[in-house]
Motif scaffolding. Structure first.
Motif, PDB file in Angstrom:
ATOM      1  N   VAL A   1      -2.658  -1.508  10.921  1.00 44.21           N
ATOM      2  CA  VAL A   1      -2.754  -1.946   9.507  1.00 44.21           C
ATOM      3  C   VAL A   1      -3.474  -3.381   9.489  1.00 44.21           C
TER       4      VAL A   1
ATOM      5  N   SER B   1      -7.875   7.436  -3.120  1.00 42.20           N
ATOM      6  CA  SER B   1      -7.732   6.359  -2.222  1.00 42.20           C
ATOM      7  C   SER B   1      -8.486   6.798  -0.897  1.00 42.20           C
TER       8      SER B   1
ATOM      9  N   GLU C   1       0.840  -1.249   0.013  1.00 40.61           N
ATOM     10  CA  GLU C   1       0.027   0.161  -0.020  1.00 40.61           C
ATOM     11  C   GLU C   1       0.964   1.026   0.060  1.00 40.61           C
TER      12      GLU C   1
ATOM     13  N   ARG D   1     -12.817   4.642   8.291  1.00 42.41           N
ATOM     14  CA  ARG D   1     -11.870   3.636   8.918  1.00 42.41           C
ATOM     15  C   ARG D   1     -12.592   2.801  10.179  1.00 42.41           C
TER      16      ARG D   1
ATOM     17  N   VAL E   1      -4.145   0.304   5.149  1.00 47.55           N
ATOM     18  CA  VAL E   1      -3.200   1.231   6.468  1.00 47.55           C
ATOM     19  C   VAL E   1      -4.296   2.104   6.889  1.00 47.55           C
ATOM     20  N   ASP E   2      -4.289   2.560   8.170  1.00 50.91           N
ATOM     21  CA  ASP E   2      -4.920   3.258   8.950  1.00 50.91           C
ATOM     22  C   ASP E   2      -4.284   4.060   9.959  1.00 50.91           C
ATOM     23  N   ASN E   3      -3.833   5.229   9.345  1.00 51.05           N
ATOM     24  CA  ASN E   3      -2.689   6.119  10.115  1.00 51.05           C
ATOM     25  C   ASN E   3      -3.408   6.897  11.141  1.00 51.05           C
TER      26      ASN E   3
ATOM     27  N   THR F   1      -7.350   6.466   2.097  1.00 48.81           N
ATOM     28  CA  THR F   1      -6.295   7.087   2.738  1.00 48.81           C
ATOM     29  C   THR F   1      -6.376   8.396   2.683  1.00 48.81           C
ATOM     30  N   TYR F   2      -6.882   9.227   1.966  1.00 48.99           N
ATOM     31  CA  TYR F   2      -6.897  10.533   1.873  1.00 48.99           C
ATOM     32  C   TYR F   2      -8.407  11.081   2.474  1.00 48.99           C
TER      33      TYR F   2
ATOM     34  N   TRP G   1       3.992   0.696   2.164  1.00 51.42           N
ATOM     35  CA  TRP G   1       4.033  -0.412   3.365  1.00 51.42           C
ATOM     36  C   TRP G   1       3.918  -1.907   2.437  1.00 51.42           C
TER      37      TRP G   1
ATOM     38  N   ASP H   1       0.438   4.857   1.363  1.00 51.44           N
ATOM     39  CA  ASP H   1      -0.579   5.872   2.202  1.00 51.44           C
ATOM     40  C   ASP H   1      -0.439   7.426   1.762  1.00 51.44           C
ATOM     41  N   GLU H   2      -1.257   8.100   2.551  1.00 53.27           N
ATOM     42  CA  GLU H   2      -1.270   9.521   2.030  1.00 53.27           C
ATOM     43  C   GLU H   2      -0.083  10.305   2.416  1.00 53.27           C
TER      44      GLU H   2
END
Length: 375
Positions: free
Chosen positions: A161, A370, A94, A233, A154-156, A372-373, A102, A96-97
């Motif tokens: 993850v 995505s 992945e 999320r 991925v969840d920042n 993630t944004y 990852w 991410d933003e």
């Protein structure tokens, strides 16, 4: 159609490596798996080492004399087979933003058990081209014989993850699918939904593509594979390949490592049938879930607001659409790789056909990115 090949080829660093690759015809099992585009517009493709002789498992596409070639990423040294501290076999990854990659290393080469230390999460900063972290995935979380680490989200925002383990790392033997949760803060893993019906293959499931049974010599059995995280999320979606249902579970339960495993198992929801088998999935920043259609030869969308599944696009050349991702310009990017023909025994792929392996792009809407944004 962005790129296409009759078979994959690399921008080799030396002539001997190229000669060996061609003489042994190692391209016959070089399959483009996951596809992603970074913030600079670079396109990446993973090539899992399901057979020996794959030059590099993580790659960036470069053009040379008008031809798309793969170049080892982040370097050839980082793709050396047999060195468990570098990338051994990558399928899912992945970006991410924060423009960090990852990378999920399956560890195993040619379906041999994963050597200790080879299964890992590698975090790479694409802005500075540096390694940030490499986290070993231990045996008790993903058994080295049966594990088949497939894909991740991925969840920042919460620091987690989520990983699918298809559990088909020991062909012809037991299947042990599951979901793996990684806590970024505590750097700990937890395995959930181990051998749950939703992470296993659907019993006695068979499917056709173009009226041809997938794998003539053996039944195909692949557990939890496609995975997507909702824009807020709160919901994790996933599916097995050998089945048509989409499943979901509340991430709040997964983020709390004290949640009883039985409670997680009982909380799984069967969202409904996609009407097709699916490999990869990816959610957008609006809450929609895009899924590949193996039987439908294309890409579909699940809209949670209306609880509807619908076909987005299809083409007869989209044979085994594997991964789907987003660029930064409102398009989905996805690939088709004829996996069912490449790994059939004997192979049923025509190596002279110029469109065996294709990377596609389709505009889906201004501002679509995505998950993630999503804010």
């Amino acid at each position: 159609m962005v790129y296409h090949w009759n078979h994959l080829d690399w921008n080799f660093p030396d002539f001997n490596m190229k000669q060996d690759f061609e003489a042994k015809q190692n391209w016959k099992h070089a399959m483009p798996g996951g596809i992603k585009v970074d913030q600079q517009g670079n396109t990446y493709v993973s090539v899992p080492r399901w057979t020996p002789g794959i030059p590099a498992t993580m790659n960036r596409i470069v053009c040379k004399n008008g031809r798309p070639l793969l170049e080892a990423f982040p370097s050839w040294q980082w793709n050396k087979a047999g060195n468990v501290s570098v990338l051994q076999s990558v399928l899912g990854y992945e970006i991410d933003e924060r423009n960090r990659m990852w990378i999920l290393d399956q560890g195993k080469i040619a379906y041999a058990p994963s050597p200790d230390g080879s299964q890992k999460l590698v975090l790479w900063d694409l802005n500075t081209n540096t390694l940030l972290e490499s986290i070993k995935i231990p045996y008790e979380i993903a058994p080295y014989r049966t594990s088949f680490l497939n894909d991740l989200v991925v969840d920042n925002r919460h620091g987690f993850v989520y990983i699918t383990d298809s559990g088909n790392g020991w062909p012809g033997h037991q299947l042990e699918g599951g979901i793996i949760v990684y806590n970024m803060k505590t750097k700990t893993f937890r395995r959930v939904l181990d051998r749950h019906y939703s992470t296993q293959d659907f019993p006695q499931f068979h499917f056709d593509i173009d009226n041809q049974l997938v794998f003539h010599d053996r039944p195909i059995r692949i557990g939890a594979d496609g995975i997507a995280l909702s824009a807020d999320r709160s919901t994790l979606y996933y599916c097995q390949v050998t089945g048509r249902n989409l499943y979901s579970v509340d991430t709040a339960l997964l983020r709390n490592f004290n949640t009883p495993l039985t409670q997680i198992s009982e909380s799984v929801r069967a969202v409904g049938s996609k009407g097709t088998t699916t490999d990869g999935m990816h959610a957008d920043n609006q809450g929609n879930v895009f899924y590949t259609m193996l039987e439908g030869k294309g890409v579909g969308v699940y809209t949670p607001k209306t609880h509807r599944f619908h076909k987005l696009l299809s083409d007869d050349r989209m044979l085994w659409v594997d991964g789907v991702a987003f660029d930064q310009k409102g398009s989905i990017v996805f690939n088709s790789n004829k996996l069912h023909q490449m790994f059939d025994k004997p192979q049923t792929i025509d190596w002279n056909y110029p469109y065996n392996l294709i990377i596609w792009k389709s505009f889906v809407g201004n501002g679509i990115k995505s998950y993630t944004y999503a804010h």
